[in-house]
Design a protein around this motif. Structure first.
Motif, PDB file in Angstrom:
ATOM      1  N   LYS A   1       0.822  -1.210   0.000  1.00 48.16           N
ATOM      2  CA  LYS A   1       0.000   0.000   0.000  1.00 48.16           C
ATOM      3  C   LYS A   1       0.864   1.272   0.000  1.00 48.16           C
ATOM      4  O   LYS A   1       2.085   1.219   0.048  1.00 48.16           O
TER       5      LYS A   1
ATOM      6  N   CYS B   1       1.999   1.949   4.084  1.00 47.20           N
ATOM      7  CA  CYS B   1       2.274   0.858   5.032  1.00 47.20           C
ATOM      8  C   CYS B   1       2.691  -0.369   4.230  1.00 47.20           C
ATOM      9  O   CYS B   1       2.653  -0.354   3.006  1.00 47.20           O
TER      10      CYS B   1
ATOM     11  N   CYS C   1       1.199  -3.296   4.119  1.00 48.82           N
ATOM     12  CA  CYS C   1       0.127  -4.246   3.814  1.00 48.82           C
ATOM     13  C   CYS C   1       0.103  -4.585   2.324  1.00 48.82           C
ATOM     14  O   CYS C   1       0.384  -3.727   1.496  1.00 48.82           O
TER      15      CYS C   1
ATOM     16  N   VAL D   1      -4.762  -5.378   6.489  1.00 47.43           N
ATOM     17  CA  VAL D   1      -4.864  -4.114   7.240  1.00 47.43           C
ATOM     18  C   VAL D   1      -3.833  -4.109   8.371  1.00 47.43           C
ATOM     19  O   VAL D   1      -3.365  -5.168   8.803  1.00 47.43           O
ATOM     20  N   CYS D   2      -3.476  -2.897   8.806  1.00 47.78           N
ATOM     21  CA  CYS D   2      -2.537  -2.739   9.913  1.00 47.78           C
ATOM     22  C   CYS D   2      -2.871  -1.421  10.619  1.00 47.78           C
ATOM     23  O   CYS D   2      -3.741  -0.676  10.155  1.00 47.78           O
TER      24      CYS D   2
ATOM     25  N   CYS E   1      -3.030   1.735   8.102  1.00 48.47           N
ATOM     26  CA  CYS E   1      -4.148   1.923   7.169  1.00 48.47           C
ATOM     27  C   CYS E   1      -5.497   1.837   7.878  1.00 48.47           C
ATOM     28  O   CYS E   1      -6.526   2.168   7.294  1.00 48.47           O
TER      29      CYS E   1
HETATM   30 ZN    ZN Z   1      -1.647  -1.281   6.405  1.00 47.15          ZN
END
Ligand code: ZN
Ligand code: ADP
Ligand code: MG
Length: 501
Positions: A34, A37, A39, A51-52, A55
């Motif tokens: 992304k 990040c 991900c 997701v993290c 994000c």
């Molecule tokens: Zn993320």
């Protein structure tokens, strides 16, 4: 909301007004990760598995800029003949909506990475139309909301809404044209041709999947009308998420006819976003917010971007020939008609055929495989041609086996099926499945002798002169050799064995 009561006939629109258009195209970059990040950036994963904290906008998390995304953005700017900004900051675009977990979107506002370009768009009649590009800027995509319980799939009337944040933070480039004027009746055609050209260019740059059906390319079309000869633009509407090339054309034409009806009835066009409906009409959405509503300010968590001249020059060297010019050259090389070329283009086969030719295959052979058998396989499994698990090098290898007389076309199909099934390289599949054409008469002879011994009454008939009866023995031999023998040669050997040769 219903279809507008009246529309002015298209010819009457043009008799009184000149259309002005502006296209805003959002493109998701196909980077591995992304924008801010680590991900994965992949379409179609289980909801909320990519997701993290960054994000998801969790407090205390900090964005880190994806270098590959910036390079793609610069390449897009260069391919669109833009100036690349030597310095620029990201901005926060503040708004609350559940698809945006941070409550702001990181975007570029007044310092976009690329400005002032153009694209010479090929039209059906062989001419080109220059579309001026105002800017291309970087931003992050939002999550995806799915509304359940309403007839339309929209939020109005929905009973449940689901949020998937896999898409939140996916790198996005927004490409905005300057007002497109002077098109007259060709406005819808030019709008479509522009989006088509942009899609093909981005595909050639290999920066995005550019799948309008999957949302990796999304188009908003702005349209206004001004009385013929007037200096000032009229008020525009912005039709959102027009999700196919055909729809771009339909949406522009519809808005021209609808706005003309409003104006001719003495009304004024409202500046608003509108929804496009697949049946070919638009309905009013929200009235347009202004820039002030977003309270833009420079993003404090990211450093400014300052691409060096060296970087820009290095990226400039990677910009391919415009795909439609490349296609014209290829078509001449291959000596094929416009229709054949169009079929190959529509099948997404041109680049694959060219790559197969580059691996030593003839263009006829490569075209036949990609344009027929493999297109069919792709359709059967519901994937794009270039997503099939076979490479141009492998197709070229199959063609060589046929040319070398090791495979018949029929056996070659089985080899290709084996490759598609993950059984390895063509030669391995040929050996593992025992598909090589048997050239060795002694092997065929053994199968012929066996078949005659197993069918003494038929053998007797052939010996007695009934050569038509040989067909059954030939069939038995072909079966025993799994189709790897040459049927004509088998027939000769059967007849010879029965004294009829
Ligand atoms: Zn993320
Ligand atoms: P917004 O974010 O408000 O949609 P943008 O500047 O991103 O504004 O995009 C507006 C698009 O519409 C641009 O392509 C611009 O060239 C075009 N445009 C601006 N004014 C008009 C107008 N009066 N009629 C048609 N298109 C217009
Ligand atoms: Mg916009």
């Amino acid at each position: 909301m219903s279809v507008a009561a009246e529309l002015v006939d298209y010819d009457d629109v043009l008799a009184a007004y000149e259309p002005v258009m502006g296209m805003e195209v959002h493109v998701e970059l196909s980077t591995a990760t992304k924008m801010f990040c680590g991900c994965a950036n992949r379409f179609g994963a289980e909801p909320n598995t990519q997701v993290c904290p960054v994000c998801l906008g969790l407090p205390g998390s900090l964005p880190v800029l994806n270098e590959a995304a910036v390079e793609s953005a610069i390449r897009i700017g260069l391919a669109l003949n833009c100036q690349i900004a030597p310095w620029g900051r990201f901005a926060r675009k503040n708004y609350f909506y559940p698809d945006q977990p941070k409550n702001y979107q990181i975007s570029q506002y007044d310092e976009p990475i690329a400005v002032n370009g153009y694209l010479d768009v090929p039209l059906d009649d062989g001419t080109t139309w220059r579309v001026e590009i105002e800017r291309a800027h970087m931003e992050e995509d939002t999550g995806k909301l799915t509304h359940l319980g309403s007839d339309t799939g929209r939020i109005a009337g929905a009973t449940t809404s689901l949020a998937d944040y896999n898409r939140a933070g996916v790198p996005l480039i927004e490409i905005v044209t300057k007002p497109i004027e002077g098109t007259g009746e060709r406005a819808p055609e030019i709008a479509r041709a522009y989006v088509t050209a942009l899609r093909d260019l981005l595909r050639a740059l290999d920066v995005s999947d550019v799948r309008m059906d999957q949302g990796s390319m999304r188009c908003d079309s702005n349209v206004s009308l001004k009385p013929k000869g007037a200096a000032e633009f009229g008020t525009r509407t912005e039709t959102k998420n027009v999700n196919s090339l055909k729809s771009v054309e339909v949406a522009v034409r519809y808005e021209m006819r609808r706005q003309a009806a409003v104006l001719q009835a003495g009304g004024t066009v409202t500046q608003e976003t509108r929804h496009f409906h697949e049946d070919g009409y638009t309905t009013a959405g929200r009235s347009k917010e202004t820039a002030q509503d977003y309270r833009y300010f420079p993003e404090p968590d990211l450093e400014p971007i300052a691409p060096s001249d060296e970087l820009v020059d290095r990226l400039r060297a990677t910009i391919p020939e415009l795909p439609w010019l490349a296609r014209k050259r290829i078509q001449q090389d291959w000596g094929i008609s416009d229709e054949v070329m169009r079929d190959l283009v529509n099948a997404g086969a041109v680049e694959l055929v060219a790559a197969t030719v580059a691996h030593g295959a003839s263009s006829e052979g490569a075209r036949a495989w990609w344009g027929n058998f493999l297109v069919q396989k792709a359709n059967e499994s519901g994937v794009e041609l270039d997503a099939l698990p076979i490479t141009p090098a492998q197709v070229a290898a199959v063609l060589k086996l046929v040319d070398d007389g090791k495979l018949s076309t029929k056996l070659a199909r089985q080899v290709v099926e084996g490759v598609l099934a993950g059984e390895g390289e063509p030669e391995q599949v040929m050996e593992a499945r025992g598909l090589a054409l048997v050239r060795d008469d002694s092997l065929i002879q053994a199968a012929v002798d066996e078949a005659l011994a197993a069918n003494p009454d038929i053998a007797e008939k052939i010996r007695g002169g009934k050569v038509q009866a040989a067909g059954a023995v030939v069939g038995a031999v072909m079966k025993a050799t799994k189709g790897s023998a040459d049927a004509a040669r088998v027939r000769e050997l059967v007849l010879a064995a029965c004294g009829q040769g």
